[in-house]
Write an enzyme that holds these catalytic residues in place. Structure first.
Site, mmCIF file in Angstrom:
data_model
loop_
_atom_site.group_PDB
_atom_site.id
_atom_site.type_symbol
_atom_site.label_atom_id
_atom_site.label_comp_id
_atom_site.label_asym_id
_atom_site.label_seq_id
_atom_site.Cartn_x
_atom_site.Cartn_y
_atom_site.Cartn_z
ATOM 1 N N SER A 1 -18.335 19.698 81.976
ATOM 2 C CA SER A 1 -17.447 20.243 80.933
ATOM 3 C C SER A 1 -17.887 21.651 80.569
ATOM 4 C CB SER A 1 -17.580 19.434 79.636
ATOM 5 O OG SER A 1 -17.064 18.156 79.780
ATOM 6 N N LYS B 1 -10.320 13.866 70.980
ATOM 7 C CA LYS B 1 -11.739 14.216 70.832
ATOM 8 C C LYS B 1 -11.928 14.926 69.505
ATOM 9 C CE LYS B 1 -15.284 16.985 73.235
ATOM 10 N NZ LYS B 1 -16.507 16.200 73.238
ATOM 11 N N ARG C 1 -14.578 6.841 80.190
ATOM 12 C CA ARG C 1 -15.253 7.568 79.114
ATOM 13 C C ARG C 1 -15.425 6.570 77.972
ATOM 14 N NH1 ARG C 1 -13.802 10.963 74.649
ATOM 15 N NH2 ARG C 1 -15.173 12.775 74.521
HETATM 16 N N1 TZP Z 1 -12.569 17.011 76.117
HETATM 17 C C1 TZP Z 1 -11.872 18.070 75.696
HETATM 18 S S1 TZP Z 1 -10.388 17.615 75.043
HETATM 19 C C2 TZP Z 1 -10.689 15.977 75.339
HETATM 20 C C3 TZP Z 1 -11.927 15.828 75.923
HETATM 21 C C4 TZP Z 1 -12.548 14.570 76.307
HETATM 22 C C5 TZP Z 1 -9.742 14.895 74.963
HETATM 23 C C6 TZP Z 1 -8.481 14.936 75.771
HETATM 24 O O1 TZP Z 1 -7.624 13.876 75.400
HETATM 25 P P1 TZP Z 1 -6.030 13.999 75.421
HETATM 26 O O2 TZP Z 1 -5.571 12.735 74.735
HETATM 27 O O3 TZP Z 1 -5.600 14.006 76.863
HETATM 28 O O4 TZP Z 1 -5.656 15.227 74.667
#
Ligand code: TZP
Ligand code: MG
Length: 215
Positions: free
Chosen positions: A110, A139, A41
């Site tokens: 998603s 995010k 990503r």
């Molecule tokens: N989409 C929803 S939450 C997220 C994404 C890309 C981030 C998740 O990252 P982490 O560090 O595992 O909480």
């Protein structure tokens, strides 16, 4: 060709945490911990840099027979021979990605609620992610926290919309060794994890323990 089902731990290398020149090393560490799937990503990278690192990650994943998914970029997935792509609600529509990548590509979508999840299921998603399940700092523009009740509702809705297809639900957001078991118990087939893996001192060991918690 049989597609590898998405289950257990789904590590994501995110360039907001891992600089470009460390991505291949981190990919190798994740693979050494036993991961069977890996997503790149890379919101921060220019597409040319993304091409370059994707080719490196493709090489290390292919050598270990690990499924390699690229976030957002159908073109980069196609050009680098990745196994699939992960699409958000604002990305290229699933049917268009499918027509470019073909039936064997693994395409994940998603979602944030049962309606989006049903739409993705009916459009032929290979897996459906739901998030953020728990609070996350990774995010910044994430939707409000979904929680376990919405995860259960999404899992149920997808089962009913596509009976017999067993489309895996991938929970994402704030997943750690502590929270992973309740995500799995609430209907997730897999847990996508970013910071708990990438901020670990020993990435391989962290992946190995998360695999146990998501089994
Ligand atoms: N989409 C929803 S939450 C997220 C994404 C890309 C981030 C998740 O990252 P982490 O560090 O595992 O909480
Ligand atoms: Mg996207």
């Amino acid at each position: 060709m049989q597609k590898t089902p998405v289950s257990g731990l789904y590590p994501i290398i995110d360039t907001s945490i891992v600089p470009k020149d460390k991505i291949t090393t981190v990919a190798k560490a994740i693979i050494s911990g036993g991961a069977r799937i890996l997503q790149l990503r890379a919101k921060e990278l220019q597409v040319r840099d993304l091409m370059e690192v994707s080719l490196c990650v493709k090489e290390v994943t292919q050598r270990a027979a690990v499924t390699f998914i690229i976030n957002d970029r159908v073109d980069v997935a196609l050009l680098t021979g990745a196994d699939g792509v992960h699409l958000g609600q604002e990305d290229i529509p699933l049917k268009d990605a499918r027509s470019l990548l073909g039936p064997d590509a693994i395409i994940g979508v998603s979602t944030h609620n049962p309606e989006e999840a049903i739409e993705a299921a009916l459009a032929g998603a290979d897996y459906i992610s739901l998030g953020p399940l728990f609070p996350t700092k990774t995010k910044e523009d994430a939707h409000p926290v979904r929680g376990l009740a919405i995860l259960r509702a999404v899992a149920k809705a997808v089962k009913e919309a596509a009976p017999g297809k067993d489309i895996p639900i991938v929970a994402i957001g704030g997943i750690t060794e502590e929270t992973a078991p309740e995500a799995i118990a609430s209907g997730a087939a897999a847990c996508a994890v970013i910071s708990d893996i990438l901020e670990a001192n020993d990435i391989g060991a962290k992946v190995a323990s998360l695999i146990k918690k998501t089994a």
